[in-house]
Design a protein around this motif. Sequence first.
Motif, PDB file in Angstrom:
ATOM      1  N   PHE A 113       0.316   4.616   1.293  1.00  0.00           N
ATOM      2  CA  PHE A 113      -0.847   4.683   1.930  1.00  0.00           C
ATOM      3  C   PHE A 113      -0.037   3.946   3.215  1.00  0.00           C
ATOM      4  O   PHE A 113       0.673   2.691   3.608  1.00  0.00           O
ATOM      5  N   SER A 114       0.415   5.573   4.274  1.00  0.00           N
ATOM      6  CA  SER A 114       0.633   4.538   5.949  1.00  0.00           C
ATOM      7  C   SER A 114      -0.181   5.428   6.890  1.00  0.00           C
ATOM      8  O   SER A 114      -0.258   5.672   8.157  1.00  0.00           O
ATOM      9  N   CYS A 115      -1.323   4.652   6.745  1.00  0.00           N
ATOM     10  CA  CYS A 115      -2.636   4.944   8.376  1.00  0.00           C
ATOM     11  C   CYS A 115      -1.952   4.105   9.407  1.00  0.00           C
ATOM     12  O   CYS A 115      -1.248   2.964   9.861  1.00  0.00           O
ATOM     13  N   GLY A 136      -8.431  -4.358  -0.227  1.00  0.00           N
ATOM     14  CA  GLY A 136      -6.956  -4.869  -0.447  1.00  0.00           C
ATOM     15  C   GLY A 136      -6.573  -3.460   0.647  1.00  0.00           C
ATOM     16  O   GLY A 136      -6.916  -2.548   0.077  1.00  0.00           O
ATOM     17  N   GLY A 137      -5.034  -3.100  -0.181  1.00  0.00           N
ATOM     18  CA  GLY A 137      -3.696  -2.355  -0.052  1.00  0.00           C
ATOM     19  C   GLY A 137      -4.369  -1.291  -1.558  1.00  0.00           C
ATOM     20  O   GLY A 137      -4.421  -2.513  -2.356  1.00  0.00           O
ATOM     21  N   PHE A 169      -3.209   3.217  11.922  1.00  0.00           N
ATOM     22  CA  PHE A 169      -4.096   1.824  12.660  1.00  0.00           C
ATOM     23  C   PHE A 169      -3.478   0.721  11.976  1.00  0.00           C
ATOM     24  O   PHE A 169      -4.174  -0.574  12.648  1.00  0.00           O
ATOM     25  N   CYS A 170      -2.899   0.751  10.588  1.00  0.00           N
ATOM     26  CA  CYS A 170      -3.390  -0.416   9.436  1.00  0.00           C
ATOM     27  C   CYS A 170      -2.618  -1.305  10.421  1.00  0.00           C
ATOM     28  O   CYS A 170      -0.120  -0.642  10.760  1.00  0.00           O
ATOM     29  N   TYR A 210      -1.917  -4.159   8.633  1.00  0.00           N
ATOM     30  CA  TYR A 210      -1.779  -5.628   7.674  1.00  0.00           C
ATOM     31  C   TYR A 210      -0.663  -4.415   6.624  1.00  0.00           C
ATOM     32  O   TYR A 210      -0.314  -5.980   5.885  1.00  0.00           O
ATOM     33  N   SER A 211      -0.678  -3.748   6.092  1.00  0.00           N
ATOM     34  CA  SER A 211      -0.225  -3.491   4.372  1.00  0.00           C
ATOM     35  C   SER A 211       1.768  -3.265   4.893  1.00  0.00           C
ATOM     36  O   SER A 211       1.913  -3.234   6.456  1.00  0.00           O
ATOM     37  N   VAL A 225     -10.670   4.600  -0.944  1.00  0.00           N
ATOM     38  CA  VAL A 225      -9.157   4.717  -0.891  1.00  0.00           C
ATOM     39  C   VAL A 225      -8.562   4.424  -2.102  1.00  0.00           C
ATOM     40  O   VAL A 225      -7.830   4.895  -2.663  1.00  0.00           O
ATOM     41  N   LYS A 233      -4.648   9.416   2.650  1.00  0.00           N
ATOM     42  CA  LYS A 233      -5.906   9.154   1.656  1.00  0.00           C
ATOM     43  C   LYS A 233      -6.830  10.014   1.349  1.00  0.00           C
ATOM     44  O   LYS A 233      -6.823  10.900   2.187  1.00  0.00           O
ATOM     45  N   CYS A 252       1.101  -1.435   0.061  1.00  0.00           N
ATOM     46  CA  CYS A 252       0.036  -0.026  -0.012  1.00  0.00           C
ATOM     47  C   CYS A 252       1.236   1.005  -0.027  1.00  0.00           C
ATOM     48  O   CYS A 252       2.329   1.536   0.638  1.00  0.00           O
TER      49      CYS A 252
HETATM   50 FE1  SF4 Z   1      -4.462   2.518   4.733  1.00  0.00          FE
HETATM   51 FE2  SF4 Z   1      -5.749   0.728   3.870  1.00  0.00          FE
HETATM   52 FE3  SF4 Z   1      -3.110   1.049   2.899  1.00  0.00          FE
HETATM   53 FE4  SF4 Z   1      -3.651   0.036   5.434  1.00  0.00          FE
HETATM   54  S1  SF4 Z   1      -4.628  -1.212   3.491  1.00  0.00           S
HETATM   55  S2  SF4 Z   1      -2.439   1.595   5.111  1.00  0.00           S
HETATM   56  S3  SF4 Z   1      -5.906   0.517   5.911  1.00  0.00           S
HETATM   57  S4  SF4 Z   1      -5.162   2.701   3.068  1.00  0.00           S
END
Ligand code: SF4
Length: 390
Positions: A81-83, A125-126, A85-86, A88-89, A158, A206, A79
């Motif tokens: 992006f860098s959320c 998904g990401g 709370f994530c 998973y990515s 997103v 995002k 991904c």
């Molecule tokens: Fe954010 Fe979704 Fe990427 Fe996780 S997978 S960093 S929640 S945009």
Amino acid sequence: MASSQEQITALLQQHDDNIQAIGNKVLNNIRLTKEDGVYLFEHGELSILGALANYVREQKHGDKTYFNRNFHIEPTNVCVFSCKFCSYSRLYKNRDEGWELSIDQMLDIVKGYDGKPVTEVHIVGGVHPKMDLKFFLDLIAKIKEHRPDLHIKGFTPVELDYMFRKAKLTTEEGMKVIHDAGLQSLPGGGAEIFHPDVRTQICHDKVDGDGWLAIHRAAHNLGMHSNATMLYGHVEEFWHRVDHMDRLRQLQDETGGFNTFIPLKFRNDNNEMSHLKESTTIEDLKVYAVARLYMDNFPHIKAYWPMLGRHNAQMTLSFGVNDIDGTIDDTTKIYSMAGSEEQTPTMTTTQLVALIQQAGRVAVERDTVYNEIKVYEKGYTEDEPAMSLN
Ligand code: SF4
Ligand code: V47
């Protein structure tokens, strides 16, 4: 189980004037204000919130509790992006630690469900820089070619915002192209908390709240349905939750395109917000109840059991919730990686039906847009071997 007007009126006497006034609005079908919403979070006791939310739930749906048979495809966890709370990515530069599925690999997942009575595939998904709009149009067309009756619910704003911008399409143009290819509904993800005070702290890079809402508006204007989520229990204050729900309620007044509101409890394992404590179960139940009371124009409130855990999800059925998602298989990694009790979220239809019935409710299998497929009698067991899918 049933909460009658008289019982609630009697219960309300034990509460302060504001709670009584809000309770009377609920009983008389009068919309709650933002101030009411914040007051409920600040001062509402669980017992009265539950009784009111249960009343609304039973007015709308009686004892019916919906679930569906679906499966998930997560194309990648890479991904851009860098959320915070994530859990998973993986960033593109660390992509060797993640996964990237080819179209053929994803089609093989779909083919794995041949002959099984699933009605929906949920694709999310990401945001992978090399998986563009063309890639996903091809995927959607191939899934439809293989199994035309499978409802494709996929992609958050997103992912869509990124794909459309790269393809140099407006939101409306992009939504039309992907809808024409066979995308039928949007899931609720990516909403988090819309207010910029919170969004800039937890997911600054995002699509913003207005952009999220614009994509769902464009989908609704094409006749598509969608869901909405709210990620709660981290740095937000009560009024941010109410502001979030209010923006959704306004869009729903405009389009009527939302099916379901899904509060998502922040889980704190393996992410940059791990220092934050998770919300208590009491707070979780209050969030579901206030959501049911505030979101008066949303037909359904869903508890997503792979994240909450199946026993807590069962409790929510007395706090306004009338949908419990589906039987999931372990292709869903978002929550197991964030610390959910459900490390391999699998429930057979028999187990899901039993969970609903033990709570005194009636289990109803639905399709994505809530057409009823089957009402389950007490004592139901599957004739077929248990499927590890939702
Ligand atoms: Fe954010 Fe979704 Fe990427 Fe996780 S997978 S960093 S929640 S945009
Ligand atoms: O947007 C990510 C959330 C969402 C964490 O529409 C987290 O039917 C808690 O939206 N703790 C994606 N939550 C999942 C989603 C969803 C799930 C099930 C059904 C539907 C539907 C939609 O997951 C993200 C984000 O809000 N999330 N990390 C975490 N650590």
